[in-house]
Design a protein around this motif. Structure first.
Motif, PDB file in Angstrom:
ATOM      1  N   UNK A  16      43.840  34.363  34.578  1.00  0.00           N
ATOM      2  CA  UNK A  16      44.143  35.586  35.336  1.00  0.00           C
ATOM      3  C   UNK A  16      45.240  35.304  36.365  1.00  0.00           C
ATOM      4  N   UNK A  30      53.007  39.316  37.319  1.00  0.00           N
ATOM      5  CA  UNK A  30      53.089  40.614  37.989  1.00  0.00           C
ATOM      6  C   UNK A  30      53.866  40.495  39.304  1.00  0.00           C
ATOM      7  N   UNK A  69      48.795  41.023  47.296  1.00  0.00           N
ATOM      8  CA  UNK A  69      47.854  39.980  46.874  1.00  0.00           C
ATOM      9  C   UNK A  69      46.958  40.445  45.738  1.00  0.00           C
ATOM     10  N   UNK A  70      46.600  39.501  44.881  1.00  0.00           N
ATOM     11  CA  UNK A  70      45.700  39.776  43.772  1.00  0.00           C
ATOM     12  C   UNK A  70      44.584  38.744  43.760  1.00  0.00           C
ATOM     13  N   UNK A  71      43.461  39.124  43.159  1.00  0.00           N
ATOM     14  CA  UNK A  71      42.299  38.237  43.095  1.00  0.00           C
ATOM     15  C   UNK A  71      42.153  37.718  41.664  1.00  0.00           C
ATOM     16  N   UNK A 114      48.536  35.559  34.779  1.00  0.00           N
ATOM     17  CA  UNK A 114      48.945  36.953  34.571  1.00  0.00           C
ATOM     18  C   UNK A 114      49.423  37.608  35.856  1.00  0.00           C
ATOM     19  N   UNK A 115      48.692  37.372  36.949  1.00  0.00           N
ATOM     20  CA  UNK A 115      49.071  37.985  38.225  1.00  0.00           C
ATOM     21  C   UNK A 115      50.379  37.394  38.760  1.00  0.00           C
TER      22      UNK A 115
END
Lengths: 315, 383
Positions: free
Chosen positions: B83, B90, B74-76, B86-87
């Motif tokens: 953002x 990823x 997981x990303x914030x 972008x994640x």
């Protein structure tokens, strides 16, 4: 020979950009490099204003937002060609900058910071509330950028486009700083009174550099919008402005290549720190704090002085 | 005969050993997520992440899915759509996840949609707006109710009470503005006339100017407030101060104990649509949703010592639907999992009963909402 010496950093940068695709494993890494390039160009424009002319702007994201939304709204709602929309956005941003610059630059220090802050926040509020055109807080999609039937889409195409724009921007900024215009800017940063006595039209130069950096910001806003394909009011908000100013300060004020380093570092850090599980903000803050405590002039000027033994102007 | 069964046992044992060996050797199933854990939308992302972490852990303890463990990546995005974009790259290109559950806000979700469509990876969004699933996108699904459904529920209730001239008061947040748009579009279709249309800022502390205007609107019969957080509670207070007696309706999502506490006696008689999760205790014992929502409330409450929110519930539904799809598809093959999600039928979640189809990638209907009325400082199911 002299070109080589004068532009040695630029040539290294070009070589790096040329070779980078050989080692970038996938689109995600391309994406990071593209974001670094976009930020570097934005920060470069802002650094001309903050670092060289010594004028603060805490509302720069407002101009980025104007460019981004011009590229989103004009083609979608009015059928404009994206390039025309991009130019329109840059013109609007420059015009707004030119109009507000005169009253704003009568202010100094904190008051100037407050005025530019207000300008950015107002832009963000307008974007949020004009939901019929901007999609409101949820944002809106942006059409792809096409040049003569050739559509720029996908990370690899954008990479080359931005590599060229990045090199050109740094070359242009370098030349600008070494021109009479650049020298006048640095003079008024040093002492407004002294430069005025020497015949520099202080107000005119301040306005000119503010307009120029707004122009840069709007263009990069448009590029961001087309690249991501979707735009939300975040792009114009206060935090984005602060992010940009932080990049200027960390990289090094009045340092062309400091802008590049600042942008690279602050774009890469959140990605690298994302594995820290909730501590990333803390680590991020700590790194910024240490930078400011031990290298208050920014990374590039501090390191250049330590290792180069000299402080090369503009490098 | 004996020989035969011995052979059988041996084969079974061999197969069992083989299966368990391959299960241990198998890579985990990667569930990717981009959530707004910090920033302005943290009230969405925080409970969502907590829920995903809690249940991934729980499922792994119980043996995982298809004999494989789950791994949450997981990303914030801090509430920033750029953002999130972008994640998402990823997750897709670098982490190579099997499915994406997340996207707390509509903006974040929409900036990820082109990427997941291109990469052909199943994506279950946790954001509200209708645009996510309308028009239907092949790889995109969502779990929360839409603002249109809330407006529809409210208008249906109003019509049943013969209230057709309505004043709309919307918050200028993402939630409120999207709701305002849907409400305006729906009003005409349902035979409701909007006689006043006002907005307030999410940080405003006094709504008397807007309500005074509404009070003066010709023929107004009811007020519908579309907001989230403390704003709607302040509307209640201003409403009481002005001595208004028009029926007052709120949108979904304000249904929390906090809302009643903040409003005090001003909340009396207020009506709003809500998901079953928030009134778990009030559900009839034979309600099929009852075990699901009480179970989730208890698990979440025991672990984090805080009240559940609808948003955590959306994450629960997203994860469970993904897990069920993996089981039904029998593999993590992306196309098969996508088809399995689309074939979700009668899944009972915190948001309601979900039945997806090729033309409906949300799968909830009006029955997902219950009309509530506040009486004596407590929720009651409105008749």
């Amino acid at each position: 020979m002299s070109i080589l010496r004068r532009h040695h950093v630029l040539i290294i940068l070009a070589a790096v950009l040329l070779l980078l695709p050989l080692v970038l494993p996938n689109n995600y890494y391309y994406d990071i490099v593209i974001r670094m390039a976009i930020n570097a160009i934005l920060v470069l424009g802002l650094n001309l204003l903050i670092g060289f002319a010594g004028q603060i702007s805490l509302g720069h994201a407002g101009f980025v937002g104007i460019g981004a939304y011009a590229s989103a709204i004009l083609p979608t709602h009015f059928g404009w060609h994206p390039l025309l929309a991009m130019a329109a956005g840059a013109t609007i941003a420059s015009a707004i900058a030119a109009i507000v610059a005169r009253p704003i630059f009568r202010l100094k220090g904190h008051y100037l910071a407050m005025a530019t802050l207000g300008l950015g926040i107002i832009t963000a509020i307008v974007i949020k509330n004009e939901a019929a055109y901007t999609g409101g807080p949820d944002g809106m999609p942006v059409v792809a950028l096409a040049l003569m039937g050739f559509e720029i889409s996908g990370e690899k195409k954008w990479y080359w486009v931005l590599a060229v724009v990045l090199l050109f921007s740094f070359w242009a900024a370098r030349n600008l700083i070494d021109s009479p215009f650049g020298r006048a800017l640095r003079a008024l940063h040093g002492s407004e009174v002294a430069s005025q006595v020497m015949g520099v039209d202080v107000v005119r130069y301040k306005v000119a550099i503010f307009v120029l950096s707004a122009f840069f910001a709007s263009l990069m806003g448009s590029v961001t919008a087309h690249y991501i394909g979707f735009v939300t009011p975040n792009i114009a908000d206060f935090f984005h402005s602060i992010e940009l100013v932080t990049m200027v300060v960390i990289g090094g004020m009045a340092s062309i290549y400091g802008s590049l380093i600042g942008a690279i570092l602050l774009t890469a850090l959140p990605q690298a720190l994302s594995t820290f599980e909730g501590w990333e903000t803390v680590v991020f803050g700590a790194i910024l704090m240490f930078c400011m405590i031990f290298m208050p002039r920014g990374l590039v000027p501090t390191l250049a002085q330590r290792f180069g033994g000299r402080e090369s102007e503009g490098d | 005969m004996v020989k035969h069964s011995l052979l059988k046992i041996a084969t079974t044992a061999a197969v069992a050993v083989g299966v368990s060996l391959s299960a241990f050797a198998a890579d985990p199933i990667k569930i990717g997520s981009v959530l707004s854990v910090t920033g302005g939308a943290a009230f969405l992302g925080d409970p969502e992440l907590k829920t995903l972490q809690l249940y991934v852990e729980k499922i792994n303890k119980e043996g995982g899915v298809l004999g494989r463990q789950l791994q949450l990546v997981h990303y914030d995005d801090a509430g920033d759509a750029s953002k999130a974009n972008g994640f998402a790259k990823r997750l897709i290109d670098d982490d190579k996840v099997d499915i994406i559950v997340g996207g707390s806000t509509t903006g974040s979700t929409m900036s990820m949609v082109p990427l997941v469509e291109k990469a052909e990876i199943p994506f279950i969004s946790l954001a509200g707006a209708v645009v996510i699933v309308e028009p239907v996108k092949k790889w995109v699904f969502k779990t929360p109710h839409t603002d249109r459904m809330a407006a529809e529920k409210v208008f249906t209730d109003m019509k049943a009470r013969n209230l057709t001239k309505v004043a709309l008061l919307a918050e200028t947040s993402g939630f409120g503005m999207s709701g305002k748009k849907e409400t305006e579009a729906l009003a005409g279709k349902m035979g409701i006339t909007l006689v006043a249309n006002e907005t307030y800022g999410p940080k405003d502390t006094d709504m008397t100017p807007q309500l005074t205007k509404i009070k003066g609107a010709a023929g107004v019969q009811a007020i519908f407030v579309f907001g989230f957080g403390q704003g709607p509670a302040l509307v209640n207070k201003s409403y009481k101060q002005l001595g208004l007696s028009l029926p007052l309706y709120h949108a979904h999502g304000v249904a929390s104990e906090e809302f009643i506490k903040l409003s005090g006696p001003a909340a009396e008689g207020v009506r709003l649509p809500a998901a079953a999760l928030l009134v778990a205790g009030k559900l009839a014992a034979n309600d099929p949703q009852k075990p699901v929502v009480t179970g989730y409330r208890k698990t979440y409450g025991d672990r984090y010592k805080e009240d559940v929110s609808t948003f955590g519930g959306h994450a629960y539904d997203g994860l469970m639907m993904a897990v069920e799809a993996f089981k039904r598809a029998g593999s993590t093959d992306k196309a098969k999992v996508r088809d399995a999600i689309e074939a979700t039928k009668g899944y009972i979640g915190t948001g309601g009963k979900v039945t997806m189809s090729p033309t409906d990638h949300m799968g909830l209907d009006q029955s997902a909402f219950i009309m509530l009325e506040i009486k004596n400082g407590d929720w009651t199911i409105a008749k």
